[in-house]
Write a protein that holds these residues in place. Structure first.
Motif, PDB file in Angstrom:
ATOM      1  N   ARG A   1       4.750   2.731  -0.937  1.00  0.00           N
ATOM      2  CA  ARG A   1       4.319   3.109  -2.283  1.00  0.00           C
ATOM      3  C   ARG A   1       3.730   1.908  -3.024  1.00  0.00           C
ATOM      4  NH1 ARG A   1       9.185   5.900  -1.962  1.00  0.00           N
ATOM      5  NH2 ARG A   1      10.254   4.423  -3.333  1.00  0.00           N
ATOM      6  N   VAL A   2       4.341   0.735  -2.845  1.00  0.00           N
ATOM      7  CA  VAL A   2       3.819  -0.473  -3.489  1.00  0.00           C
ATOM      8  C   VAL A   2       2.408  -0.770  -2.996  1.00  0.00           C
ATOM      9  CG1 VAL A   2       4.040  -2.990  -3.599  1.00  0.00           C
ATOM     10  CG2 VAL A   2       6.034  -1.548  -4.039  1.00  0.00           C
ATOM     11  N   LEU A   3       2.217  -0.756  -1.681  1.00  0.00           N
ATOM     12  CA  LEU A   3       0.903  -1.086  -1.123  1.00  0.00           C
ATOM     13  C   LEU A   3      -0.151  -0.078  -1.566  1.00  0.00           C
ATOM     14  CD1 LEU A   3       1.745  -2.107   2.564  1.00  0.00           C
ATOM     15  CD2 LEU A   3       1.638  -3.553   0.540  1.00  0.00           C
ATOM     16  N   ASN A   4       0.182   1.199  -1.498  1.00  0.00           N
ATOM     17  CA  ASN A   4      -0.775   2.248  -1.846  1.00  0.00           C
ATOM     18  C   ASN A   4      -1.165   2.175  -3.314  1.00  0.00           C
ATOM     19  OD1 ASN A   4      -2.192   4.833  -1.201  1.00  0.00           O
ATOM     20  ND2 ASN A   4      -0.741   5.648  -2.689  1.00  0.00           N
ATOM     21  N   GLN A   5      -0.174   2.085  -4.184  1.00  0.00           N
ATOM     22  CA  GLN A   5      -0.455   2.112  -5.618  1.00  0.00           C
ATOM     23  C   GLN A   5      -1.056   0.805  -6.118  1.00  0.00           C
ATOM     24  OE1 GLN A   5       2.989   3.833  -7.791  1.00  0.00           O
ATOM     25  NE2 GLN A   5       3.510   4.836  -5.867  1.00  0.00           N
ATOM     26  N   LEU A   6      -0.744  -0.318  -5.451  1.00  0.00           N
ATOM     27  CA  LEU A   6      -1.369  -1.577  -5.845  1.00  0.00           C
ATOM     28  C   LEU A   6      -2.844  -1.586  -5.445  1.00  0.00           C
ATOM     29  CD1 LEU A   6      -0.851  -4.217  -7.263  1.00  0.00           C
ATOM     30  CD2 LEU A   6      -0.147  -5.223  -5.081  1.00  0.00           C
ATOM     31  N   SER A   7      -3.156  -1.072  -4.253  1.00  0.00           N
ATOM     32  CA  SER A   7      -4.558  -0.946  -3.852  1.00  0.00           C
ATOM     33  C   SER A   7      -5.322  -0.077  -4.847  1.00  0.00           C
ATOM     34  CB  SER A   7      -4.670  -0.344  -2.451  1.00  0.00           C
ATOM     35  OG  SER A   7      -4.306  -1.270  -1.457  1.00  0.00           O
ATOM     36  N   ALA A   8      -4.713   1.056  -5.221  1.00  0.00           N
ATOM     37  CA  ALA A   8      -5.365   1.964  -6.172  1.00  0.00           C
ATOM     38  C   ALA A   8      -5.588   1.286  -7.519  1.00  0.00           C
ATOM     39  CB  ALA A   8      -4.524   3.221  -6.344  1.00  0.00           C
ATOM     40  N   PHE A   9      -4.636   0.461  -7.931  1.00  0.00           N
ATOM     41  CA  PHE A   9      -4.764  -0.281  -9.184  1.00  0.00           C
ATOM     42  C   PHE A   9      -5.994  -1.187  -9.154  1.00  0.00           C
ATOM     43  CE2 PHE A   9      -4.072  -4.256 -11.500  1.00  0.00           C
ATOM     44  CZ  PHE A   9      -3.780  -3.805 -12.787  1.00  0.00           C
ATOM     45  N   TRP A  10      -6.133  -1.954  -8.075  1.00  0.00           N
ATOM     46  CA  TRP A  10      -7.270  -2.872  -7.971  1.00  0.00           C
ATOM     47  C   TRP A  10      -8.578  -2.110  -7.795  1.00  0.00           C
ATOM     48  CZ3 TRP A  10      -6.254  -7.451  -9.661  1.00  0.00           C
ATOM     49  CH2 TRP A  10      -5.077  -8.119  -9.365  1.00  0.00           C
ATOM     50  N   PHE A  11      -8.570  -1.043  -6.986  1.00  0.00           N
ATOM     51  CA  PHE A  11      -9.791  -0.252  -6.802  1.00  0.00           C
ATOM     52  C   PHE A  11     -10.303   0.261  -8.150  1.00  0.00           C
ATOM     53  CE2 PHE A  11      -8.592   1.042  -2.204  1.00  0.00           C
ATOM     54  CZ  PHE A  11      -9.369   0.018  -1.685  1.00  0.00           C
ATOM     55  N   GLU A  12      -9.392   0.756  -8.968  1.00  0.00           N
ATOM     56  CA  GLU A  12      -9.782   1.281 -10.276  1.00  0.00           C
ATOM     57  C   GLU A  12     -10.257   0.155 -11.187  1.00  0.00           C
ATOM     58  OE1 GLU A  12     -10.538   3.638 -13.565  1.00  0.00           O
ATOM     59  OE2 GLU A  12     -10.299   4.169 -11.450  1.00  0.00           O
ATOM     60  N   ARG A  13      -9.554  -0.955 -11.157  1.00  0.00           N
ATOM     61  CA  ARG A  13      -9.908  -2.065 -12.055  1.00  0.00           C
ATOM     62  C   ARG A  13     -11.293  -2.621 -11.746  1.00  0.00           C
ATOM     63  NH1 ARG A  13      -7.744  -4.982 -15.829  1.00  0.00           N
ATOM     64  NH2 ARG A  13      -8.603  -7.045 -16.242  1.00  0.00           N
TER      65      ARG A  13
ATOM     66  N   ILE B   1       1.930  -7.675 -11.649  1.00  0.00           N
ATOM     67  CA  ILE B   1       0.496  -7.431 -11.704  1.00  0.00           C
ATOM     68  C   ILE B   1       0.166  -6.238 -12.597  1.00  0.00           C
ATOM     69  CG2 ILE B   1      -1.499  -6.646 -10.362  1.00  0.00           C
ATOM     70  CD1 ILE B   1      -0.507  -8.387  -8.078  1.00  0.00           C
ATOM     71  N   THR B   2       0.888  -5.139 -12.422  1.00  0.00           N
ATOM     72  CA  THR B   2       0.536  -3.889 -13.119  1.00  0.00           C
ATOM     73  C   THR B   2       1.255  -3.704 -14.437  1.00  0.00           C
ATOM     74  OG1 THR B   2       2.254  -2.531 -12.087  1.00  0.00           O
ATOM     75  CG2 THR B   2       0.191  -2.815 -10.866  1.00  0.00           C
ATOM     76  N   GLY B   3       2.396  -4.368 -14.610  1.00  0.00           N
ATOM     77  CA  GLY B   3       3.176  -4.179 -15.838  1.00  0.00           C
ATOM     78  C   GLY B   3       4.048  -2.953 -15.820  1.00  0.00           C
ATOM     79  N   CYS B   4       4.148  -2.268 -14.670  1.00  0.00           N
ATOM     80  CA  CYS B   4       5.004  -1.081 -14.591  1.00  0.00           C
ATOM     81  C   CYS B   4       5.628  -0.992 -13.200  1.00  0.00           C
ATOM     82  CB  CYS B   4       4.204   0.191 -14.906  1.00  0.00           C
ATOM     83  SG  CYS B   4       2.870   0.513 -13.737  1.00  0.00           S
ATOM     84  N   GLU B   5       6.610  -0.080 -13.065  1.00  0.00           N
ATOM     85  CA  GLU B   5       7.268   0.138 -11.786  1.00  0.00           C
ATOM     86  C   GLU B   5       6.399   1.066 -10.924  1.00  0.00           C
ATOM     87  OE1 GLU B   5      10.130  -1.041 -10.648  1.00  0.00           O
ATOM     88  OE2 GLU B   5      10.950  -2.023 -12.431  1.00  0.00           O
ATOM     89  N   PRO B   6       6.492   0.898  -9.592  1.00  0.00           N
ATOM     90  CA  PRO B   6       5.771   1.855  -8.724  1.00  0.00           C
ATOM     91  C   PRO B   6       6.375   3.241  -8.855  1.00  0.00           C
ATOM     92  CG  PRO B   6       7.165   0.358  -7.419  1.00  0.00           C
ATOM     93  CD  PRO B   6       7.165  -0.170  -8.814  1.00  0.00           C
ATOM     94  N   ALA B   7       5.546   4.259  -8.787  1.00  0.00           N
ATOM     95  CA  ALA B   7       6.011   5.644  -8.932  1.00  0.00           C
ATOM     96  C   ALA B   7       6.725   6.103  -7.669  1.00  0.00           C
ATOM     97  CB  ALA B   7       4.808   6.536  -9.200  1.00  0.00           C
TER      98      ALA B   7
END
Length: 287
Positions: free
Chosen positions: A40-52, A281-287
């Motif tokens: 979940r960390v890897l997936n959601q962190l990638s999505a965070f950077w892709f969006e940014r 990095i994101t300021g929140c917990e992974p979902a």
């Protein structure tokens, strides 16, 4: 469609479904037990950077929304997939023709770059100043490509060697995008007390456009260091699976499969590091 060390990829026709598991590998072997929450960390962190960075660099991500992914799988498979196996760790992506190279950017000297520097004072054919130490900041980030190894380690190559494998115009675009994303991400991370020592990007071509694929700036693909603890001259404390490597070395494993099982405390400490990086990095917990 493809099963990697960490990711399972499914062909949904128009799109791919990438499911990031909790599997963890070290020294080219998948370990018997995984790291809870890692996928979940890897997936959601990638999505965070892709969006940014979507305006800076096109990417393959369509969505990580669980309901949209379940609907896409159901449309193709005809049955509703088990949500507990997909939730938070799945990404629906566009299909691109992957380039046969790893696109590595280095801002600091470590890993295989440090090994090359000690031998020839250069990395991937790029000459560097003398007197640098392990962990030293480079004068400017450098693009250092590598081959994609299906087994074993990737092998660093020169720009000239990459030009023999990739169309020159595509190569130029890949270099520009890699350096631009690395620079922007490094500035963002620095505001949060983090250094990005180096990272690996992957790119593909989709409808004539170069797009970033796979993962982006995760602790599996990058070295993140705590800026407050950075001290050139040796290995740096990092936010990745270093606890795992240290344990495997401490028990005398010779890196020949099968690898030993990880004890609970090593699993827990590694999981904490992945989660801590995500939060910083994101300021929140992974979902």
């Amino acid at each position: 469609f493809i099963r990697g060390k960490v990711r399972d990829v499914y062909d949904l026709g128009e799109h791919l479904l990438i499911v990031t598991t909790d599997r963890i590998s070290a020294y080219d072997s998948i370990l018997p037990n995984g790291i809870p929450g890692k996928g979940r960390v890897l997936n959601q962190l990638s999505a965070f950077w892709f969006e940014r960075f979507r305006d800076l660099c096109p990417n393959h991500c369509v969505t990580i929304a669980d309901d949209e992914i379940v609907a896409a799988v159901k449309q193709v498979a005809g049955v509703e997939p088990p949500l507990e196996q997909l939730a938070g760790r799945s990404m629906l992506t566009r299909k691109a023709q992957a380039l046969p190279v790893e696109c590595v950017v280095r801002g600091y000297l470590d890993g295989s770059g440090w090994k090359e520097y000690r031998q020839a004072q250069q990395v991937c054919g790029i000459p560097l100043p003398g007197g640098l130490q392990q962990g030293s900041r480079l004068p400017e980030p450098i693009f250092t490509p590598a081959t994609k190894a299906h087994e074993g380690h990737d092998i660093n190559i020169t720009h000239a060697q990459m030009a023999e494998m990739v169309d020159p115009a595509v190569m130029q675009r890949v270099m520009e995008l890699s350096l631009a994303v690395f620079t922007a991400a490094s500035e963002f991370a620095a505001e949060r007390g983090l250094l990005i020592a180096d990272t690996k990007f992957e790119f593909g071509v989709l409808d004539g456009e170069v797009v970033m694929i796979d993962e982006c700036l995760t602790p599996d693909s990058s070295r993140f260091w705590d800026a407050a603890r950075w001290q050139p001259g040796g290995p740096q404390p990092s936010f990745d699976k270093q606890f795992v490597r240290d344990y495997l070395d401490s028990v005398g494993w010779d890196h020949t499969p099968p690898p030993p099982e990880l004890p609970e405390d090593v699993v827990a400490r590694t999981a904490d590091k992945y989660r801590e990086l995500f939060v910083r990095i994101t300021g929140c917990e992974p979902a």
